[in-house]
Scaffold this motif. Structure first.
Motif, short mmCIF file in Angstrom:
data_model
loop_
_atom_site.label_atom_id
_atom_site.label_comp_id
_atom_site.label_asym_id
_atom_site.label_seq_id
_atom_site.Cartn_x
_atom_site.Cartn_y
_atom_site.Cartn_z
N GLU A 102 0.87 -1.37 0.14
CA GLU A 102 -0.09 -0.03 0.03
C GLU A 102 0.86 1.09 -0.04
N ARG A 103 2.14 1.22 0.34
CA ARG A 103 3.00 2.56 0.29
C ARG A 103 3.34 2.49 -1.21
N TYR A 104 3.82 1.24 -1.92
CA TYR A 104 4.33 1.40 -3.26
C TYR A 104 3.63 0.11 -3.92
N TYR A 105 3.31 0.34 -5.11
CA TYR A 105 2.41 -0.75 -5.44
C TYR A 105 2.21 -0.39 -7.08
N GLU A 106 1.52 -1.48 -7.94
CA GLU A 106 1.40 -1.52 -9.31
C GLU A 106 -0.22 -1.89 -9.53
N VAL A 107 -0.61 -1.25 -10.73
CA VAL A 107 -1.78 -1.26 -11.24
C VAL A 107 -1.63 -1.45 -12.88
N ARG A 108 -2.21 -2.41 -13.37
CA ARG A 108 -2.33 -2.47 -14.71
C ARG A 108 -4.00 -2.45 -15.26
N TRP A 109 -3.80 -1.39 -16.23
CA TRP A 109 -5.30 -1.08 -16.75
C TRP A 109 -5.17 -1.00 -18.09
N GLY A 110 -5.55 -2.32 -18.84
CA GLY A 110 -5.67 -2.10 -20.39
C GLY A 110 -4.09 -1.94 -20.70
N PRO A 111 -3.81 -1.02 -21.58
CA PRO A 111 -2.32 -0.96 -22.12
C PRO A 111 -1.67 0.03 -21.29
N VAL A 112 -2.09 0.35 -19.98
CA VAL A 112 -1.10 1.21 -19.10
C VAL A 112 -0.80 0.52 -17.90
N HIS A 113 0.36 0.46 -17.72
CA HIS A 113 0.89 0.06 -16.39
C HIS A 113 1.46 1.06 -15.54
N LEU A 114 0.74 1.14 -14.32
CA LEU A 114 1.02 2.15 -13.38
C LEU A 114 1.97 1.66 -12.32
N PHE A 115 3.06 2.34 -11.95
CA PHE A 115 3.62 2.17 -10.79
C PHE A 115 3.87 3.18 -9.71
N PHE A 116 3.35 3.02 -8.56
CA PHE A 116 3.12 4.09 -7.65
C PHE A 116 3.87 3.92 -6.54
N LEU A 117 5.31 5.08 -6.31
CA LEU A 117 5.99 5.00 -5.24
C LEU A 117 5.73 5.81 -4.24
N ASN A 118 6.46 5.33 -2.66
CA ASN A 118 6.40 6.28 -1.72
C ASN A 118 7.83 7.13 -1.86
N SER A 119 7.58 8.48 -2.22
CA SER A 119 8.92 9.30 -1.93
C SER A 119 9.39 9.83 -0.99
N ASN A 120 8.62 9.73 0.17
CA ASN A 120 8.86 10.08 1.52
C ASN A 120 10.04 9.57 2.05
N PRO A 121 11.06 10.43 2.63
CA PRO A 121 12.36 9.81 3.10
C PRO A 121 12.12 8.87 4.10
N GLY A 122 11.32 8.57 4.88
CA GLY A 122 10.88 7.81 6.02
C GLY A 122 10.62 6.40 5.39
N GLU A 123 10.38 6.16 4.15
CA GLU A 123 9.91 4.80 3.55
C GLU A 123 10.83 3.93 3.88
N PRO A 124 10.19 2.80 4.56
CA PRO A 124 11.15 1.62 5.20
C PRO A 124 12.11 0.88 4.14
N ASP A 125 11.51 1.17 2.85
CA ASP A 125 12.22 0.27 1.86
C ASP A 125 13.26 1.29 1.03
N GLY A 126 13.26 2.51 1.45
CA GLY A 126 14.41 3.22 1.00
C GLY A 126 13.83 4.29 -0.44
N ILE A 127 14.59 5.18 -0.65
CA ILE A 127 14.20 5.88 -1.67
C ILE A 127 15.44 6.28 -2.66
N THR A 128 16.43 5.78 -2.32
CA THR A 128 17.68 5.87 -3.26
C THR A 128 17.33 4.92 -4.56
N ALA A 129 18.22 5.26 -5.31
CA ALA A 129 18.25 4.37 -6.78
C ALA A 129 18.55 2.85 -6.49
#
Length: 271
Positions: A102-129
């Motif tokens: 729920e903090r970051y996730y993906e949704v596929r809808w027809g021809p579009v694939h969306l990837f939703f990120l948590n860009s807050n510095p407190g994200e447990p899984d990090g925000i660096t590359a």
């Protein structure tokens, strides 16, 4: 298919209402947000007024007080810094039922694939590359066969707005296969073209404050702050069209990308 993108919209009032009316008039299949869904502090006591009041008909399950919800969930937000303030977004996570963690996730809808990120510095899984979150995005982008691959986050990797660019979030999106990156945080609209892909700043969704611009950064193509508004995105397997529409109905920007496999087909006329 058609969907809307709103950003920095989560403060109930005339501007938020005007943007919601505009978005609903398009009859979108779903709505995407670029964060700051619940001003000022992401609290449980304000979340339904700021979100459900205008968009309950896209949310499932919806347990608020503003009317019936959707039969299928059609509202896909990302976490903004204001959403993160209250107990690392606990009211937000309780309010929505989203895929993945729920903090970051993906949704596929027809021809579009969306990837939703948590860009807050407190994200447990990090925000660096090289973070766990970034590795997840890289692997999922490489695995999809969708012609259009959109990354959504709150803090913009590139922006000419008041907050400016975020070097930590300048991941190799183009190398990983993204078509476009959509963000908010700066209360402006901007289209930036870098590394062969599109970057959008979309933060005019309803917060009363509209920010000034600083000097244009490299690749900045369109900058707008005069009125609130939203993005309308239309896609089929051969092309995707991004538009920014102000609340007075004026189209501020339009850009089209075509799948090379369909280059023999004409793009058609603008509306």
């Amino acid at each position: 298919m058609r969907f809307a993108v709103i950003g920095d919209y989560g403060q109930a009032g005339p501007a938020a209402e005007a943007v919601a009316q505009l978005v609903r008039s398009w009859g979108p299949d779903f709505i995407v947000t670029t964060g700051d869904n619940n001003y000022p502090r992401g609290e449980a006591r304000t979340i339904d007024e700021n979100i459900g009041r205008y968009y309950h008909m896209f949310i499932a399950p919806y347990r608020g007080r503003y009317g019936p919800g959707a039969d299928r969930h059609r509202f896909f937000p990302v976490l903004g810094n204001h959403d993160w303030i209250a107990d690392q977004a606990r009211p937000y996570l309780d309010y929505f039922t989203l895929p993945g963690n729920e903090r970051y996730y993906e949704v596929r809808w027809g021809p579009v694939h969306l990837f939703f990120l948590n860009s807050n510095p407190g994200e447990p899984d990090g925000i660096t590359a090289d973070s766990r979150q970034a590795r997840w995005l890289r692997d999922r982008l490489r695995a999809t066969d969708a012609p259009w691959r959109l990354v959504v986050m709150h803090h913009p990797p590139y922006s000419s707005g008041l907050h400016g660019s975020n070097p930590t979030l300048q991941w190799p999106f183009a190398e990983w296969g993204a078509t476009a990156v959509l963000a908010g945080h700066d209360h402006v609209y901007e289209r930036i073209e870098r590394d062969g892909i599109l970057y959008f700043v979309n933060g005019l969704g309803g917060h009363p404050a509209r920010y000034p611009f600083r000097a244009p950064i490299s690749g900045s193509q369109v900058r707008y702050r005069e009125r609130h508004g939203a993005m309308r995105v239309e896609a089929d397997p051969c092309r995707i069209t991004f538009e920014f529409i102000a609340v007075n109905g004026r189209r501020i920007d339009r850009v089209v990308r075509a799948d090379p496999a369909c280059e023999s087909r004409p793009l058609g006329r603008s509306r």
